[in-house]
Design an enzyme around this catalytic site. Structure first.
Site, PDB file in Angstrom:
ATOM      1  CB  CYS A  54      45.703  29.412  48.155  1.00 22.01           C
ATOM      2  SG  CYS A  54      47.195  28.952  49.075  1.00 22.01           S
ATOM      3  CG  ASP A  61      43.418  33.343  48.477  1.00 21.51           C
ATOM      4  OD1 ASP A  61      43.020  33.005  49.601  1.00 21.51           O
ATOM      5  OD2 ASP A  61      44.485  32.951  47.981  1.00 21.51           O
ATOM      6  CB  VAL A  76      42.814  50.087  30.603  1.00 20.79           C
ATOM      7  CG1 VAL A  76      41.900  50.433  31.771  1.00 20.79           C
ATOM      8  CG2 VAL A  76      42.785  48.599  30.318  1.00 20.79           C
ATOM      9  CB  SER A  78      35.972  49.344  31.153  1.00 17.07           C
ATOM     10  OG  SER A  78      34.889  49.444  30.255  1.00 17.07           O
TER      11      SER A  78
END
Length: 156
Positions: A54, A61, A76, A78
């Protein structure tokens, strides 16, 4: 040096020791040529333990991310994606910012036919926040599976 047909000779993290980047800006996302150019298929990455901080309180979070995309010319790599996502663990940003930043970064890197992210954030203060974003409507005749992330136990 000649380039390998699969593009893996340009990768700097796969098969090597790669420390966790200290921030998303320091992370190095990598890509390789899509193996089935011209075909429409969905690639899914699920990160059920995504974390960030946060930006106000510094408290952690947690989210369950589901990223679906239809490649154009690139996919992409990995391991680089895993390191990129892990780099958010000490990054302070609101749920909406983290979620859309991940998606937009992938779009910039890959120029996919289509991409969506479902970011299912666990509640803090009793309110779960889910963030959904996509580049537009998916192409016709492509099977897009539902994300099927179970609802949080406190949801009605």
């Amino acid at each position: 040096m000649t380039q390998s047909p699969d593009g893996t000779d340009a990768l700097t993290q796969l098969g090597r020791h790669a420390p966790i980047p200290t921030s998303p800006e320091d992370a190095q996302l990598e890509r390789v040529p899509a193996p089935h150019k011209g075909k429409l298929y969905v690639v899914r990455f699920t990160a059920p333990e995504f974390t960030s901080l946060c930006p106000v309180t510094g408290q952690p979070d947690f989210a369950h991310l589901v990223i679906d995309y239809i490649p154009r010319d690139w996919i992409v790599e990995s391991k680089s994606l895993k390191l990129y996502l892990t780099s958010f663990r000490n990054h302070g940003a609101f749920h909406e910012d983290c979620s859309v930043t991940v998606a937009e970064t992938l779009v910039k890197l890959l120029d996919p036919v289509w991409l969506r992210i479902g970011a299912y954030w666990y509640p803090r203060g009793g309110i779960p926040i889910d963030v959904f974003w996509q580049t537009g409507a998916p192409p016709q005749d492509v099977w897009i599976p539902s994300q099927d992330v179970p609802g949080y136990r406190g949801r009605g």
